[in-house]
Design an enzyme around this catalytic site. Sequence first.
Site, PDB file in Angstrom:
ATOM      1  N   THR A  80      20.596   0.418  -1.770  1.00  0.00           N
ATOM      2  CA  THR A  80      19.589   1.327  -1.227  1.00  0.00           C
ATOM      3  C   THR A  80      20.020   1.588   0.218  1.00  0.00           C
ATOM      4  OG1 THR A  80      18.259  -0.690  -0.973  1.00  0.00           O
ATOM      5  CG2 THR A  80      17.539   0.855  -2.621  1.00  0.00           C
ATOM      6  N   LYS A 201       8.915  -8.880   0.473  1.00  0.00           N
ATOM      7  CA  LYS A 201      10.360  -8.916   0.737  1.00  0.00           C
ATOM      8  C   LYS A 201      10.676  -8.445   2.163  1.00  0.00           C
ATOM      9  CE  LYS A 201      14.725  -8.570   0.615  1.00  0.00           C
ATOM     10  NZ  LYS A 201      15.738  -9.529   0.297  1.00  0.00           N
ATOM     11  N   CYS A 255      20.197  -6.267   5.709  1.00  0.00           N
ATOM     12  CA  CYS A 255      18.802  -6.581   5.399  1.00  0.00           C
ATOM     13  C   CYS A 255      17.959  -6.793   6.644  1.00  0.00           C
ATOM     14  CB  CYS A 255      18.759  -7.827   4.533  1.00  0.00           C
ATOM     15  SG  CYS A 255      19.833  -7.641   3.111  1.00  0.00           S
TER      16      CYS A 255
END
Length: 406
Positions: A80, A201, A255
């Site tokens: 993504t 998350k 991330c």
Amino acid sequence: MINVIGLGYIGLPTALMLAASGNEVVGTDLKKDTIEMLNKGQIPFEEKGIPELFEKAVNNRSHFTTEYQKTNMYIITVPTPYVRASKKIDPTYVQASINSVLDVCEKVAVIVVESTVSPGTIDKFVKPVIHDRGFVLGKDVYLVHAPERILPGNMVYELRHNSRTIGADEQYAGEKVKEVYETFCESEIVITDIRSAEMSKVVENTYRDINIAFANELAKIARSDDLDVYEIIRIANKHPRVNILNPGPGVGGHCISVDPWFLVGDYPGLTNLILTARHVNDSMPEHVLERVHDIMEEKGLTDLSKVGLYGLSYKANVDDTRESPTLQLLENMRKHLAPELRVYDPYVKTKIVEKQYFDFDKFIDDVDLIVIMVNHDHIKEHETQLADKVILDTQRALENTEVYYI
Ligand code: SAJ
């Protein structure tokens, strides 16, 4: 049979772990060269424990292909990508893979999205793809979001031992996916709804970003007042409820440096702390450059071409360079029209920056000042070669050499 879609840093270990744990698995990736490599028994990236898992998985007759399979369970681990300018994720790979799944799947199928998505993505961008194709959610297709949580460098262990989150809007799908994850996950598996799974998350990575920012801010405070930040953290951490992380040259990876932006983008006005932490962490490469400047002045060094950066990956003992502090630092220099610095990383074997070395000895010969950006074990193993160099150790990697800290 489970079809794992996208065999990158998350998909491949997941597919191998599932297969090694007795599930019938087919791994699909659109990249022909990845599939060719895997079918020759080669692993596209370095990660501890993966070769052993690979052997076990292949013995269990799992295989790899570019084709989507007809089955009733899919795990999607496609990238993504993060659009830098808008600070939003690009859901098109997830959408495309859902479309390809719908082309071939059995009459009733469960589709698990593991890729990290910003909160609300499943409702806004994934469910409509399914509706538009005429499938009924909760009848023909069950959608589940089970965000991955494994730490690069320790993936195999964490796949087995980390708790998992399963976001499902129908109990049937949640339970079905839990049964599959139970075949390898030895920790708690929590079932919740999709939106809570998406949010938790992003919250996990934001929590870490804020805590790293605190350590980085302390490093700047200590530097400004001639104090030793490591001594302060060491003492403060003796308090039973204090656990300060390590300051460093910045935060990289796909991330932690990315996910907090999703919250900032979606909840402007409510995210002051999160935004400030991002700014603090993003300012660290610049801080490293300021340190280089001060150290050069102190040592009477004038030739910037004799400064070398050790480490290009975003953290120790991995080859992943996404958003790495070294790349951020070089970009910073480019913006100021400064010439690129020399760079070496034992894990990065392809050329991605201008003055990149592939031979450590040559790199060492060509530089007077080394900035240790990444704490690879390799640098500790070669510590004796650094004896006559000026060193800025941003990671506190070296133990026996006199160095400057950030
Ligand atoms: N860093 C510091 N100081 C520290 C710890 C880390 O400066 O004390 C830096 C690292 O050098 C690196 C960055 O932060 O540049 C991130 O590294 P990391 O090891 O903390 O985490 P990642 O990005 O490799 O993996 C994270 C993990 N998330 C959390 O720990 C909350 C992992 O569990 C997730 O699966 C992963 O993000 C992901 O894919 O979301």
